[in-house]
Design a protein around this motif. Structure first.
Motif, PDB file in Angstrom:
ATOM      1  N   GLU A  22     -40.099  -8.014   4.472  1.00 19.49           N
ATOM      2  CA  GLU A  22     -39.805  -9.418   4.784  1.00 19.49           C
ATOM      3  C   GLU A  22     -40.885 -10.341   4.229  1.00 19.49           C
ATOM      4  OE1 GLU A  22     -38.167 -11.883   8.574  1.00 19.49           O
ATOM      5  OE2 GLU A  22     -39.933 -10.664   8.933  1.00 19.49           O
ATOM      6  N   SER A  23     -42.136  -9.917   4.285  1.00 20.48           N
ATOM      7  CA  SER A  23     -43.209 -10.771   3.771  1.00 20.48           C
ATOM      8  C   SER A  23     -43.185 -10.848   2.244  1.00 20.48           C
ATOM      9  CB  SER A  23     -44.576 -10.292   4.270  1.00 20.48           C
ATOM     10  OG  SER A  23     -44.903  -9.034   3.721  1.00 20.48           O
ATOM     11  N   ILE A  24     -42.746  -9.782   1.587  1.00 19.58           N
ATOM     12  CA  ILE A  24     -42.685  -9.767   0.127  1.00 19.58           C
ATOM     13  C   ILE A  24     -41.428 -10.465  -0.385  1.00 19.58           C
ATOM     14  CG2 ILE A  24     -42.393  -8.247  -1.895  1.00 19.58           C
ATOM     15  CD1 ILE A  24     -44.224  -6.241  -0.464  1.00 19.58           C
ATOM     16  N   CYS A  25     -40.309 -10.275   0.313  1.00 19.41           N
ATOM     17  CA  CYS A  25     -39.019 -10.764  -0.193  1.00 19.41           C
ATOM     18  C   CYS A  25     -38.170 -11.342   0.951  1.00 19.41           C
ATOM     19  CB  CYS A  25     -38.307  -9.596  -0.876  1.00 19.41           C
ATOM     20  SG  CYS A  25     -37.026 -10.077  -2.016  1.00 19.41           S
ATOM     21  N   PRO A  26     -38.585 -12.495   1.499  1.00 17.66           N
ATOM     22  CA  PRO A  26     -37.907 -13.050   2.679  1.00 17.66           C
ATOM     23  C   PRO A  26     -36.476 -13.536   2.441  1.00 17.66           C
ATOM     24  CG  PRO A  26     -39.522 -14.594   1.833  1.00 17.66           C
ATOM     25  CD  PRO A  26     -39.711 -13.307   1.067  1.00 17.66           C
ATOM     26  N   ASP A  27     -36.082 -13.709   1.177  1.00 19.71           N
ATOM     27  CA  ASP A  27     -34.705 -14.126   0.896  1.00 19.71           C
ATOM     28  C   ASP A  27     -33.725 -12.961   0.920  1.00 19.71           C
ATOM     29  OD1 ASP A  27     -35.471 -16.767   0.647  1.00 19.71           O
ATOM     30  OD2 ASP A  27     -35.732 -16.651  -1.522  1.00 19.71           O
ATOM     31  N   VAL A  28     -34.252 -11.727   1.014  1.00 22.86           N
ATOM     32  CA  VAL A  28     -33.396 -10.538   1.013  1.00 22.86           C
ATOM     33  C   VAL A  28     -33.531  -9.737   2.304  1.00 22.86           C
ATOM     34  CG1 VAL A  28     -32.886  -8.354  -0.183  1.00 22.86           C
ATOM     35  CG2 VAL A  28     -33.425 -10.404  -1.510  1.00 22.86           C
ATOM     36  N   PHE A  29     -34.733  -9.690   2.873  1.00 25.29           N
ATOM     37  CA  PHE A  29     -34.975  -8.863   4.057  1.00 25.29           C
ATOM     38  C   PHE A  29     -35.330  -9.709   5.274  1.00 25.29           C
ATOM     39  CE2 PHE A  29     -36.173  -6.360   0.310  1.00 25.29           C
ATOM     40  CZ  PHE A  29     -35.323  -5.277   0.465  1.00 25.29           C
ATOM     41  N   GLU A  30     -34.859  -9.274   6.440  1.00 21.99           N
ATOM     42  CA  GLU A  30     -35.229  -9.907   7.703  1.00 21.99           C
ATOM     43  C   GLU A  30     -35.547  -8.823   8.716  1.00 21.99           C
ATOM     44  OE1 GLU A  30     -31.964 -12.324   9.011  1.00 21.99           O
ATOM     45  OE2 GLU A  30     -30.581 -10.650   9.108  1.00 21.99           O
ATOM     46  N   MET A  31     -36.259  -9.195   9.777  1.00 22.87           N
ATOM     47  CA  MET A  31     -36.740  -8.232  10.766  1.00 22.87           C
ATOM     48  C   MET A  31     -36.344  -8.615  12.185  1.00 22.87           C
ATOM     49  SD  MET A  31     -38.642  -5.810   9.311  1.00 22.87           S
ATOM     50  CE  MET A  31     -39.307  -5.251  10.836  1.00 22.87           C
ATOM     51  N   PRO A  32     -35.069  -8.523  12.549  1.00 19.79           N
ATOM     52  CA  PRO A  32     -34.742  -8.799  13.953  1.00 19.79           C
ATOM     53  C   PRO A  32     -35.320  -7.721  14.880  1.00 19.79           C
ATOM     54  CG  PRO A  32     -32.780  -8.175  12.717  1.00 19.79           C
ATOM     55  CD  PRO A  32     -33.908  -8.245  11.737  1.00 19.79           C
ATOM     56  N   ASP A  33     -35.078  -6.469  14.577  1.00 20.94           N
ATOM     57  CA  ASP A  33     -35.687  -5.326  15.276  1.00 20.94           C
ATOM     58  C   ASP A  33     -36.279  -4.400  14.230  1.00 20.94           C
ATOM     59  OD1 ASP A  33     -35.014  -6.050  17.969  1.00 20.94           O
ATOM     60  OD2 ASP A  33     -32.953  -5.459  17.559  1.00 20.94           O
ATOM     61  N   GLU A  34     -35.392  -3.882  13.383  1.00 20.22           N
ATOM     62  CA  GLU A  34     -35.817  -3.129  12.212  1.00 20.22           C
ATOM     63  C   GLU A  34     -35.433  -3.963  10.998  1.00 20.22           C
ATOM     64  OE1 GLU A  34     -33.960   0.721  12.253  1.00 20.22           O
ATOM     65  OE2 GLU A  34     -35.362   1.501  13.706  1.00 20.22           O
ATOM     66  N   ALA A  35     -35.938  -3.580   9.853  1.00 21.06           N
ATOM     67  CA  ALA A  35     -35.615  -4.318   8.630  1.00 21.06           C
ATOM     68  C   ALA A  35     -34.119  -4.264   8.353  1.00 21.06           C
ATOM     69  CB  ALA A  35     -36.382  -3.738   7.456  1.00 21.06           C
ATOM     70  N   GLU A  36     -33.591  -5.382   7.889  1.00 21.00           N
ATOM     71  CA  GLU A  36     -32.184  -5.473   7.514  1.00 21.00           C
ATOM     72  C   GLU A  36     -32.082  -6.255   6.218  1.00 21.00           C
ATOM     73  OE1 GLU A  36     -29.927  -7.357  10.599  1.00 21.00           O
ATOM     74  OE2 GLU A  36     -30.380  -5.816  12.072  1.00 21.00           O
ATOM     75  N   VAL A  37     -31.047  -5.935   5.444  1.00 15.75           N
ATOM     76  CA  VAL A  37     -30.751  -6.707   4.250  1.00 15.75           C
ATOM     77  C   VAL A  37     -29.903  -7.897   4.690  1.00 15.75           C
ATOM     78  CG1 VAL A  37     -29.623  -6.683   1.997  1.00 15.75           C
ATOM     79  CG2 VAL A  37     -30.845  -4.645   2.805  1.00 15.75           C
ATOM     80  N   ILE A  38     -30.264  -9.081   4.282  1.00 14.06           N
ATOM     81  CA  ILE A  38     -29.550 -10.296   4.653  1.00 14.06           C
ATOM     82  C   ILE A  38     -28.192 -10.311   3.952  1.00 14.06           C
ATOM     83  CG2 ILE A  38     -29.569 -12.821   4.521  1.00 14.06           C
ATOM     84  CD1 ILE A  38     -32.673 -12.621   4.603  1.00 14.06           C
ATOM     85  N   ALA A  39     -27.144 -10.480   4.735  1.00 16.10           N
ATOM     86  CA  ALA A  39     -25.790 -10.532   4.172  1.00 16.10           C
ATOM     87  C   ALA A  39     -25.688 -11.685   3.186  1.00 16.10           C
ATOM     88  CB  ALA A  39     -24.766 -10.695   5.285  1.00 16.10           C
TER      89      ALA A  39
END
Length: 62
Positions: A19-36
């Motif tokens: 998320e810190s490297i690529c916030p437009d693709v990854f998010e961290m609600p609980d575990e890492a997820e790819v943003i739809a």
């Protein structure tokens, strides 16, 4: 290389590096997820950086 698919395999430790490297693709609600709907083509470089920086190597792309 055009990235068409990004996913996260089991084993994410929720460190937040992706998320810190690529916030437009990854998010961290609980575990890492790819943003739809994320634009993989526009973020290709940071997707690769995030995958290479993942301490448990669970970020995959093709």
């Amino acid at each position: 290389m055009a990235i068409k698919k990004v996913w996260i395999e089991e084993g994410c430790t929720s460190c937040g590096v992706c998320e810190s490297i690529c916030p437009d693709v990854f998010e961290m609600p609980d575990e890492a997820e790819v943003i739809a709907g994320a634009d993989f083509e526009a973020n290709e470089e940071c997707i690769i950086d995030a995958a290479e920086s993942c301490p448990v190597e669970v970020i995959k792309y093709e």
